[in-house]
Write a protein that holds these residues in place. Structure first.
Motif, PDB file in Angstrom:
ATOM      1  N   HIS A 228     -34.362  12.271 -30.537  1.00 29.14           N
ATOM      2  CA  HIS A 228     -35.216  13.293 -29.919  1.00 29.14           C
ATOM      3  C   HIS A 228     -35.204  14.595 -30.716  1.00 29.14           C
ATOM      4  O   HIS A 228     -34.241  14.908 -31.411  1.00 29.14           O
ATOM      5  CB  HIS A 228     -34.877  13.520 -28.439  1.00 29.14           C
TER       6      HIS A 228
ATOM      7  N   LYS B 177     -24.966  11.101 -35.728  1.00 31.39           N
ATOM      8  CA  LYS B 177     -26.400  11.318 -35.968  1.00 31.39           C
ATOM      9  C   LYS B 177     -26.946  10.419 -37.082  1.00 31.39           C
ATOM     10  O   LYS B 177     -28.145  10.447 -37.374  1.00 31.39           O
ATOM     11  CB  LYS B 177     -26.651  12.792 -36.337  1.00 31.39           C
TER      12      LYS B 177
ATOM     13  N   THR C 195     -25.078  21.849 -33.014  1.00 29.02           N
ATOM     14  CA  THR C 195     -25.455  21.859 -34.436  1.00 29.02           C
ATOM     15  C   THR C 195     -25.728  23.264 -34.986  1.00 29.02           C
ATOM     16  O   THR C 195     -25.215  23.602 -36.049  1.00 29.02           O
ATOM     17  CB  THR C 195     -26.678  20.947 -34.655  1.00 29.02           C
TER      18      THR C 195
ATOM     19  N   GLY D  61     -36.349  18.783 -29.894  1.00 29.55           N
ATOM     20  CA  GLY D  61     -36.530  19.471 -28.626  1.00 29.55           C
ATOM     21  C   GLY D  61     -35.996  18.499 -27.582  1.00 29.55           C
ATOM     22  O   GLY D  61     -35.009  17.798 -27.816  1.00 29.55           O
TER      23      GLY D  61
ATOM     24  N   ASP E 123     -36.563  24.856 -25.843  1.00 23.46           N
ATOM     25  CA  ASP E 123     -36.452  24.214 -24.537  1.00 23.46           C
ATOM     26  C   ASP E 123     -35.509  24.965 -23.601  1.00 23.46           C
ATOM     27  O   ASP E 123     -34.774  25.864 -24.021  1.00 23.46           O
ATOM     28  CB  ASP E 123     -36.002  22.738 -24.689  1.00 23.46           C
TER      29      ASP E 123
END
Ligand code: F6R
Length: 240
Positions: free
Chosen positions: A137, A201, A39, A139, A66
């Motif tokens: 989700h 998404k 993204t 992260g 992350d």
């Protein structure tokens, strides 16, 4: 929560880069929270163009969301590598101002505490950029029965491993664990910018924007954030 619906990935990327640039213009020493994945690649490209036109990152401090547990920074699949290739090597963020969890730390609990402390020492995140997983989700805070608070080690969901297998030679090579900022770390950012594109998404976006706030859809907690902007393309907005 503000939701901007744009035509396509390119418009999403340009708009996101302009918001990040605006943040840096307003505060040269901004603390940016950054994400990886497919993204934000376009946004990073646009930021590199803005840097070539004079946008200065020399006072910016960055914290990535992350990192995979068990991958060294020079592993091509690591988020360290991703960030250097797609962004850091093209702009003037000082190496000492770049923070990414250490996926090879000897003691993972100490590493999570150290990372969380470093964010606090910097006075928290000014702007956190997020993508969203198809399972909602943010992260690597996977769907759960509770909102997990601070930076921690997480077991990745089978869905996430399947989705991320496209970046690895085989599914077996996708790490099953990662260090991620927690929901509290993310929610304490002063501003949040979430990007999403593509029909894959659309369901997660619908749940995040219009669904109940519940840890089964981690992104739904963003409804409570006082300064959260979603920039999504038409395909991701399909069910809104
Ligand atoms: C990446 C991250 C993830 C991704 C999400 C979407 O640092 O924290 O939450 O933002 O998995 O990934 P893409 O953009 O590849 O669809």
């Amino acid at each position: 929560m503000r939701v901007y619906i744009v035509d396509d990935y390119e418009q999403m990327s340009v708009k996101a880069a302009l918001i990040v640039a605006g943040q840096i213009t307003m505060k040269a020493d901004s603390i940016l929270g950054l994400c990886t994945g497919s993204t934000p690649i376009g946004m990073y490209k646009e930021l590199v163009k803005l840097h070539q036109q004079g946008l200065d990152f020399s006072h910016v401090i960055t914290f990535n969301l992350d990192e995979y547990w068990g991958l060294s920074p020079d592993n091509v699949q690591s988020y360290h590598y991703f960030m250097h290739e797609n962004f850091f090597k093209h702009v003037n963020v000082k190496p000492e101002n770049i923070h990414i969890p250490n996926g090879l730390a000897e003691n993972v609990d100490d590493e999570c505490i150290r990372y969380e402390e470093a964010i606090k020492q910097a006075n928290g995140l000014d702007l956190q950029v997020l993508g969203i997983g198809r399972n909602g989700h943010i992260g690597f805070n996977e769907p759960s029965t509770v909102f997990i608070a601070e930076t921690h080690l997480v077991e990745l969901d089978a869905d996430t491993i399947n989705d991320n297998a496209r970046f690895f030679p085989s599914r077996e090579e996708v790490p099953t664990r990662a260090i991620t900022m927690g929901i509290k770390t993310i929610m304490q950012a002063k501003k949040i910018l979430l990007l999403a594109n593509g029909e894959g998404k659309a369901h997660a976006i619908k749940e995040a924007v219009t669904g109940e706030i519940n840890p089964g859809v981690p992104a739904s907690i963003l409804q409570l954030h006082p300064d959260c902007t979603f920039i999504i393309d038409k395909a991701a907005a399909k069910y809104l």
